[in-house]
Design a protein around this motif. Structure first.
Motif, PDB file in Angstrom:
ATOM      1  N   GLY A   1       0.827  -1.204   0.000  1.00 19.12           N
ATOM      2  CA  GLY A   1       0.000   0.000   0.000  1.00 19.12           C
ATOM      3  C   GLY A   1       0.853   1.242   0.000  1.00 19.12           C
TER       4      GLY A   1
ATOM      5  N   ALA B   1       7.763   3.750   1.194  1.00 27.17           N
ATOM      6  CA  ALA B   1       8.331   3.801   2.538  1.00 27.17           C
ATOM      7  C   ALA B   1       9.446   2.778   2.718  1.00 27.17           C
TER       8      ALA B   1
ATOM      9  N   HIS C   1     -11.332   2.261   2.999  1.00 28.34           N
ATOM     10  CA  HIS C   1     -12.658   1.663   3.185  1.00 28.34           C
ATOM     11  C   HIS C   1     -12.878   0.406   2.333  1.00 28.34           C
TER      12      HIS C   1
ATOM     13  N   GLY D   1      -0.682   1.512   5.227  1.00 29.98           N
ATOM     14  CA  GLY D   1      -1.600   1.978   6.257  1.00 29.98           C
ATOM     15  C   GLY D   1      -2.825   1.086   6.382  1.00 29.98           C
TER      16      GLY D   1
ATOM     17  N   SER E   1      -4.132  -0.838   3.290  1.00 28.83           N
ATOM     18  CA  SER E   1      -3.462  -2.099   2.939  1.00 28.83           C
ATOM     19  C   SER E   1      -3.918  -3.219   3.862  1.00 28.83           C
TER      20      SER E   1
ATOM     21  N   LYS F   1      -7.193  -8.018   5.044  1.00 30.88           N
ATOM     22  CA  LYS F   1      -8.236  -8.644   5.864  1.00 30.88           C
ATOM     23  C   LYS F   1      -9.391  -9.161   4.996  1.00 30.88           C
TER      24      LYS F   1
ATOM     25  N   THR G   1       1.332   3.565   9.000  1.00 33.48           N
ATOM     26  CA  THR G   1       0.602   4.711   9.560  1.00 33.48           C
ATOM     27  C   THR G   1       0.228   4.336  10.996  1.00 33.48           C
TER      28      THR G   1
ATOM     29  N   GLY H   1      -3.894   1.457  13.304  1.00 30.04           N
ATOM     30  CA  GLY H   1      -4.152   0.463  14.353  1.00 30.04           C
ATOM     31  C   GLY H   1      -4.933  -0.754  13.909  1.00 30.04           C
ATOM     32  N   SER H   2      -5.347  -0.799  12.656  1.00 25.33           N
ATOM     33  CA  SER H   2      -6.148  -1.922  12.169  1.00 25.33           C
ATOM     34  C   SER H   2      -5.426  -3.252  12.348  1.00 25.33           C
TER      35      SER H   2
ATOM     36  N   THR I   1      -6.553  -5.475  15.286  1.00 25.58           N
ATOM     37  CA  THR I   1      -7.953  -5.824  15.522  1.00 25.58           C
ATOM     38  C   THR I   1      -8.413  -6.945  14.597  1.00 25.58           C
TER      39      THR I   1
ATOM     40  N   ILE J   1     -11.286  -6.725  13.296  1.00 25.13           N
ATOM     41  CA  ILE J   1     -12.397  -6.027  12.636  1.00 25.13           C
ATOM     42  C   ILE J   1     -12.064  -5.842  11.156  1.00 25.13           C
TER      43      ILE J   1
ATOM     44  N   LYS K   1     -20.603   1.212   4.445  1.00 23.04           N
ATOM     45  CA  LYS K   1     -19.472   0.405   4.913  1.00 23.04           C
ATOM     46  C   LYS K   1     -19.973  -0.685   5.847  1.00 23.04           C
TER      47      LYS K   1
ATOM     48  N   THR L   1       8.014   5.085   9.086  1.00 17.82           N
ATOM     49  CA  THR L   1       7.032   6.156   9.272  1.00 17.82           C
ATOM     50  C   THR L   1       7.627   7.556   9.140  1.00 17.82           C
TER      51      THR L   1
ATOM     52  N   LEU M   1       6.169   9.585   6.390  1.00 17.18           N
ATOM     53  CA  LEU M   1       4.719   9.796   6.357  1.00 17.18           C
ATOM     54  C   LEU M   1       4.447  11.302   6.406  1.00 17.18           C
TER      55      LEU M   1
HETATM   56  P1  NAD Z   1      -4.200   4.778   4.191  1.00 20.36           P
HETATM   57  O1  NAD Z   1      -3.730   3.399   4.419  1.00 20.36           O
HETATM   58  O2  NAD Z   1      -5.109   5.020   3.023  1.00 20.36           O
HETATM   59  O3  NAD Z   1      -2.917   5.713   4.101  1.00 20.36           O
HETATM   60  C1  NAD Z   1      -3.090   7.123   3.998  1.00 20.36           C
HETATM   61  C2  NAD Z   1      -2.106   7.704   2.989  1.00 20.36           C
HETATM   62  O4  NAD Z   1      -0.798   7.604   3.508  1.00 20.36           O
HETATM   63  C3  NAD Z   1      -2.086   6.986   1.646  1.00 20.36           C
HETATM   64  O5  NAD Z   1      -1.998   7.935   0.623  1.00 20.36           O
HETATM   65  C4  NAD Z   1      -0.814   6.154   1.711  1.00 20.36           C
HETATM   66  O6  NAD Z   1      -0.262   5.902   0.439  1.00 20.36           O
HETATM   67  C5  NAD Z   1       0.079   7.041   2.532  1.00 20.36           C
HETATM   68  N1  NAD Z   1       1.127   6.360   3.291  1.00 20.36           N
HETATM   69  C6  NAD Z   1       0.983   5.283   4.078  1.00 20.36           C
HETATM   70  N2  NAD Z   1       2.139   4.995   4.679  1.00 20.36           N
HETATM   71  C7  NAD Z   1       3.041   5.906   4.257  1.00 20.36           C
HETATM   72  C8  NAD Z   1       4.415   6.162   4.560  1.00 20.36           C
HETATM   73  N3  NAD Z   1       5.063   5.432   5.461  1.00 20.36           N
HETATM   74  N4  NAD Z   1       5.023   7.185   3.946  1.00 20.36           N
HETATM   75  C9  NAD Z   1       4.351   7.986   3.089  1.00 20.36           C
HETATM   76  N5  NAD Z   1       3.044   7.823   2.785  1.00 20.36           N
HETATM   77  C10 NAD Z   1       2.400   6.791   3.367  1.00 20.36           C
HETATM   78  O7  NAD Z   1      -4.991   5.378   5.455  1.00 20.36           O
HETATM   79  P2  NAD Z   1      -5.038   4.984   6.997  1.00 20.36           P
HETATM   80  O8  NAD Z   1      -5.558   6.193   7.661  1.00 20.36           O
HETATM   81  O9  NAD Z   1      -3.786   4.382   7.466  1.00 20.36           O
HETATM   82  O10 NAD Z   1      -6.142   3.838   7.060  1.00 20.36           O
HETATM   83  C11 NAD Z   1      -7.494   4.137   6.787  1.00 20.36           C
HETATM   84  C12 NAD Z   1      -8.269   2.863   6.564  1.00 20.36           C
HETATM   85  O11 NAD Z   1      -8.054   1.961   7.646  1.00 20.36           O
HETATM   86  C13 NAD Z   1      -9.761   3.114   6.496  1.00 20.36           C
HETATM   87  O12 NAD Z   1     -10.318   2.332   5.477  1.00 20.36           O
HETATM   88  C14 NAD Z   1     -10.247   2.673   7.871  1.00 20.36           C
HETATM   89  O13 NAD Z   1     -11.595   2.292   7.869  1.00 20.36           O
HETATM   90  C15 NAD Z   1      -9.317   1.543   8.155  1.00 20.36           C
HETATM   91  N6  NAD Z   1      -9.169   1.236   9.585  1.00 20.36           N
HETATM   92  C16 NAD Z   1      -9.594   0.013  10.023  1.00 20.36           C
HETATM   93  C17 NAD Z   1      -9.475  -0.326  11.363  1.00 20.36           C
HETATM   94  C18 NAD Z   1      -9.905  -1.697  11.818  1.00 20.36           C
HETATM   95  O14 NAD Z   1      -9.713  -2.058  12.975  1.00 20.36           O
HETATM   96  N7  NAD Z   1     -10.493  -2.493  10.942  1.00 20.36           N
HETATM   97  C19 NAD Z   1      -8.900   0.574  12.272  1.00 20.36           C
HETATM   98  C20 NAD Z   1      -8.464   1.808  11.793  1.00 20.36           C
HETATM   99  C21 NAD Z   1      -8.598   2.134  10.444  1.00 20.36           C
END
Ligand code: NAD
Length: 362
Positions: free
Chosen positions: A40, A44, A68, A94, A97, A102, A118, A121-122, A125, A127, A136, A156, A159
């Motif tokens: 994803g 990085a 999502h 993040g 991915s 999952k 990122t 925290g997924s 879990t 979930i 969703k 990170t 990021l």
């Molecule tokens: P994301 O994974 O989409 O990443 C956000 C952005 O950061 C993307 O553009 C990605 O390319 C970029 N990125 C990621 N790592 C990077 C790095 N090291 N360096 C530079 N850029 C980087 O977003 P997110 O906020 O991490 O995750 C959001 C998703 O996770 C949502 O779909 C949310 O519903 C889900 N989520 C699920 C749970 C769960 O327990 N199931 C918990 C939290 C979030």
């Protein structure tokens, strides 16, 4: 004290600068032969390190992810996994991915090794969530909980700050809601409060110097703890609002968290005096109002604090759309410490839309 049941996550955590180098050994430990790697955020990674570590075990590299987890994307990735007879997934990136990994693990019943980049925290879990038709759908299944999580703070440092701050608030929201969500108990609260403390203590420093590995590491620990707290409890009004907003408008997920969290705490806080006192201490605002303290942390961290400012593909979110969001949230929420009505959610959303500094409702 109320009796409780606590199930400890069976996942292994490997933490440290350079721990990315352990992916190959962890995969080999499972005896996996046909590995799918979801990149994803491969930028990085230093070079093609994962491919080199996996060697002939690497059967499929996948780079398309989306927040999502759109159901069409999940279906394509599942088909590709079947065609390549995948027996393990390595997810790098993040929450998007991890979410795609999952979705595949759910149908293929195969283990995940997660390398989060990122603070979502997924990875801690069970979930999962898949989105289709503007809605969703989430659920829980132990098979989607990554078996090994490799946290490498070095991944990170790149990021961007516009992702870092909101993502840290996504983690913060897990810990805050774990303090009062169904399933909370003294063990989960201890984890959650330490998560809050770690995030509040490191986020401003990370926003000042994003390349400092020590504070990046401390923030990543906070995110891991927060994911564990969510994984061992559940979610309440805050997460429900963010999921409805995300499903309807495809908002940047973490941005919704930074805007909504102080307002959700202001709403629920009035019926949670003990939890709010502990939260204030963990935020470094002992005796103060934790809703206001979260808002101040958001402002200091330069994360979004106004719903009206959030980006969605169809353009800015309109105030006239909030009433439908409020109806959906009130209709779908199953558990929250304070009774949730459409009018109450609408009031909360309107204050968030205008970016008003909240304080706990009296
Ligand atoms: P994301 O994974 O989409 O990443 C956000 C952005 O950061 C993307 O553009 C990605 O390319 C970029 N990125 C990621 N790592 C990077 C790095 N090291 N360096 C530079 N850029 C980087 O977003 P997110 O906020 O991490 O995750 C959001 C998703 O996770 C949502 O779909 C949310 O519903 C889900 N989520 C699920 C749970 C769960 O327990 N199931 C918990 C939290 C979030």
């Amino acid at each position: 004290m109320m009796p409780f049941r606590y199930e400890q996550s069976p996942a292994t955590v490997v933490f440290g600068v350079g721990s990315l180098a352990q992916v190959g050994d962890e995969v080999a430990g499972f005896g996996a032969e046909r590995v799918m790697v979801i990149f994803g955020h491969s930028a990085a990674l230093p070079g093609s390190t994962i491919e080199a570590q996996l060697g002939s075990r690497l059967a499929l590299s996948w780079t398309e992810v989306a927040q999502h987890v759109p159901v069409t994307l999940a279906d394509r990735a599942r088909t590709a996994a079947s065609e390549c007879s995948i027996d393990m997934i390595v997810s790098v990136g993040g929450g998007s991915s991890t979410g795609l990994a999952k979705a595949i693990a759910l149908t293929h019943r195969i283990p995940i090794v997660a390398v989060p980049t990122t603070y979502a925290g997924s990875e801690q879990t069970a979930i999962y969530g898949v989105t289709g038709g503007g809605h969703k759908q989430t659920g829980r299944d132990p098979v989607v909980l990554p078996r090994v999580v490799i946290y490498d703070p070095a991944l990170t440092v790149g990021l961007p700050l516009r992702v870092t701050g909101p993502s840290a608030f996504n983690a913060m929201a897990h810990s805050v809601e774990a303090l009062y969500a169904t399933g909370c108990n003294p063990i989960t609260s201890a984890i959650a409060l330490e998560g809050v403390r770690a995030i509040a203590g490191s986020l401003p420093a990370v926003m000042r110097n994003s390349e400092d590995l020590d504070t990046r590491g401390a923030l990543l620990v906070g995110a891991a703890l927060s994911g564990m707290a969510l994984g061992a409890t559940s979610a309440g009004l805050h997460h429900k609002i963010c999921h409805v907003l995300g499903g309807r408008f495809d908002l940047v997920h973490a941005d919704a968290h930074s805007v909504i969290l102080p307002h959700a705490v202001a709403f629920n806080g009035s019926v949670l005096p003990v939890e709010m006192a502990a939260l204030a201490v963990a935020l470094g605002a002992a005796g103060g109002d934790p809703a206001s303290a979260l808002w101040d942390l958001a402002v200091a961290s330069r994360v979004p604090t106004r719903l009206a400012d959030l980006r969605c593909p169809a353009g800015p979110l309109q105030r006239s759309e909030l009433a439908d969001v409020a109806e959906q949230v009130a209709g779908e929420i199953t558990a929250n410490p304070r009774k949730v009505t459409p009018a109450a959610v609408l009031g909360l959303l309107e204050r968030a839309y205008d970016g008003i500094r909240p304080s706990i409702e009296s």
